[in-house]
Design an enzyme around this catalytic site. Structure first.
Site, PDB file in Angstrom:
ATOM      1  N   MET A  78      37.589  29.214  35.516  1.00 23.16           N
ATOM      2  CA  MET A  78      37.504  29.751  34.400  1.00 23.16           C
ATOM      3  C   MET A  78      37.215  29.429  33.080  1.00 23.16           C
ATOM      4  O   MET A  78      38.095  27.872  32.757  1.00 23.16           O
ATOM      5  CB  MET A  78      38.996  30.874  34.252  1.00 23.16           C
ATOM      6  N   ASP A  83      33.394  30.967  35.388  1.00 22.24           N
ATOM      7  CA  ASP A  83      33.326  32.736  34.452  1.00 22.24           C
ATOM      8  C   ASP A  83      34.391  32.455  33.121  1.00 22.24           C
ATOM      9  O   ASP A  83      35.356  32.129  32.770  1.00 22.24           O
ATOM     10  CB  ASP A  83      33.721  33.223  36.059  1.00 22.24           C
ATOM     11  N   SER A 121      28.275  40.208  35.633  1.00 23.13           N
ATOM     12  CA  SER A 121      30.369  40.938  35.822  1.00 23.13           C
ATOM     13  C   SER A 121      30.043  42.235  35.062  1.00 23.13           C
ATOM     14  O   SER A 121      29.727  42.245  33.842  1.00 23.13           O
ATOM     15  CB  SER A 121      31.072  40.037  34.801  1.00 23.13           C
ATOM     16  N   HIS A 130      29.748  40.526  40.265  1.00 22.34           N
ATOM     17  CA  HIS A 130      30.819  39.475  39.991  1.00 22.34           C
ATOM     18  C   HIS A 130      31.558  41.233  39.007  1.00 22.34           C
ATOM     19  O   HIS A 130      31.330  42.317  38.586  1.00 22.34           O
ATOM     20  CB  HIS A 130      30.233  38.668  39.149  1.00 22.34           C
ATOM     21  N   ASP A 168      36.055  42.263  38.041  1.00 21.36           N
ATOM     22  CA  ASP A 168      36.970  41.480  37.519  1.00 21.36           C
ATOM     23  C   ASP A 168      38.155  43.018  37.857  1.00 21.36           C
ATOM     24  O   ASP A 168      37.953  44.140  37.128  1.00 21.36           O
ATOM     25  CB  ASP A 168      36.687  41.674  36.263  1.00 21.36           C
ATOM     26  N   MET A 203      42.394  39.310  39.739  1.00 22.35           N
ATOM     27  CA  MET A 203      43.712  38.987  38.522  1.00 22.35           C
ATOM     28  C   MET A 203      44.949  39.462  38.549  1.00 22.35           C
ATOM     29  O   MET A 203      44.756  40.298  37.611  1.00 22.35           O
ATOM     30  CB  MET A 203      42.794  39.248  37.097  1.00 22.35           C
ATOM     31  N   HIS A 241      36.995  39.975  42.018  1.00 28.72           N
ATOM     32  CA  HIS A 241      38.048  38.534  41.184  1.00 28.72           C
ATOM     33  C   HIS A 241      39.183  38.635  40.993  1.00 28.72           C
ATOM     34  O   HIS A 241      38.927  39.803  39.838  1.00 28.72           O
ATOM     35  CB  HIS A 241      37.249  38.147  40.246  1.00 28.72           C
ATOM     36  N   MET A 256      41.776  43.507  37.105  1.00 29.93           N
ATOM     37  CA  MET A 256      42.787  43.364  36.335  1.00 29.93           C
ATOM     38  C   MET A 256      44.284  44.004  36.020  1.00 29.93           C
ATOM     39  O   MET A 256      43.933  45.415  36.317  1.00 29.93           O
ATOM     40  CB  MET A 256      42.858  43.257  34.856  1.00 29.93           C
TER      41      MET A 256
HETATM   42  C1  DX5 Z   1      37.549  37.710  32.421  1.00 26.86           C
HETATM   43  C2  DX5 Z   1      36.564  37.900  33.572  1.00 26.86           C
HETATM   44  C3  DX5 Z   1      35.057  37.295  33.228  1.00 26.86           C
HETATM   45  C4  DX5 Z   1      34.896  37.971  32.561  1.00 26.86           C
HETATM   46  C5  DX5 Z   1      33.140  37.476  32.313  1.00 26.86           C
HETATM   47  O1  DX5 Z   1      38.842  37.688  33.062  1.00 26.86           O
HETATM   48  O2  DX5 Z   1      37.479  37.389  35.034  1.00 26.86           O
HETATM   49  O3  DX5 Z   1      34.750  37.984  35.052  1.00 26.86           O
HETATM   50  O4  DX5 Z   1      33.875  39.438  33.080  1.00 26.86           O
HETATM   51  O5  DX5 Z   1      32.622  37.759  30.965  1.00 26.86           O
HETATM   52  P1  DX5 Z   1      31.913  37.327  29.324  1.00 26.86           P
HETATM   53  O6  DX5 Z   1      30.765  36.910  30.055  1.00 26.86           O
HETATM   54  O7  DX5 Z   1      30.867  38.550  28.949  1.00 26.86           O
HETATM   55  O8  DX5 Z   1      32.807  36.116  29.212  1.00 26.86           O
HETATM   56 ZN    ZN Z   2      35.941  36.932  36.782  1.00 33.22          ZN
END
Ligand code: DX5
Ligand code: ZN
Length: 218
Positions: A138, A176, A9, A34, A36, A69, A67, A38
């Site tokens: 998740m 994840d 990630s 990956h 993320d 969010m 991903h 947000m």
């Molecule tokens: C959390 C993200 C994850 C995060 C994982 O909201 O969706 O993808 O980056 O990070 P680690 O592996 O550090 O928990």
């Molecule tokens: Zn993620």
């Protein structure tokens, strides 16, 4: 057991040296990157947006696993496709018209995934599982990297695996949040196919080697 796909990630990378981080991933055994996204609404954190994804894509030789969010992902799916996404996951909890969201993602010829929060049961996927390429389970509450892995994930992964078999789905199961070398093996045994790892990879002394070890998990 077959080797997992490993998707580091980029959220945990050093953003001041993104090009170097992406090139490190290119040279590693990572299968996907990956990414993320947000929005500060669906989750309380804001990560980064389209220009950063374009910049990652410019240097990456690995597929981008995006991903989302975010609320109303339909507004941004085309833009993330154009920015380089090869797989886009949306959150079940953010999508009252989830089937339409999946159709939209697939209309761009890319893979479509559904992400589910820790409190969302496996059964919530029953009517969509046959239409998707990936379930992102998740294993922490979304919004932040570096959180503690939720142990209930193992039983949920087993249930999702059974659902995939029952519904003759080809979906991969991605885990994840909080993934590390301690839980990786049990996750694979439960039915996981893809391991996302942020802090475990980027905070390790040797991310390249950490990816290699995750990839070799049995
Ligand atoms: C959390 C993200 C994850 C995060 C994982 O909201 O969706 O993808 O980056 O990070 P680690 O592996 O550090 O928990
Ligand atoms: Zn993620």
């Amino acid at each position: 057991m077959k080797k997992p796909l490993v998707a580091p990630s980029i959220l945990a990378a050093n953003f001041a040296n993104l090009e170097r981080e992406v090139k490190m991933l290119n040279a590693s055994e990572a299968d996907w990157i990956h990414v993320d996204i947000m929005d500060g609404v669906f989750v309380s954190n804001i990560s980064f947006g389209l220009p950063v994804v374009e910049a990652i894509n410019k240097h990456s030789t690995k597929p981008l696993d995006v991903h989302l969010m975010i609320v109303q992902p339909e507004k941004y799916v085309e833009a993330f496709f154009k920015a380089g996404a090869e797989l886009i996951s949306v959150h079940l909890e953010a999508c009252p018209h989830l089937h339409r969201n999946i159709q939209q993602i697939k209309s761009f010829g890319i893979k479509a995934g559904v992400a589910i929060n820790p409190h969302t049961p496996a059964s919530a996927l029953s009517e969509i599982i046959a239409d998707i390429d990936l379930v992102c389970v998740m294993s922490v509450n979304p919004g932040f990297g570096g959180q503690k892995f939720i142990e209930n994930t193992y039983s949920k992964v087993k249930e999702i695996k059974q659902l995939i078999i029952d519904k003759k789905s080809n979906a991969l199961i991605e885990i994840d949040g909080g993934v590390n070398q301690q839980n990786a093996s049990a996750l694979l045994q439960a039915g996981a196919d893809v391991l996302v790892a942020g802090n475990f990879v980027f905070s390790s002394g040797n991310p390249h080697e950490t990816i290699q070890r995750l990839k070799a998990t049995q």
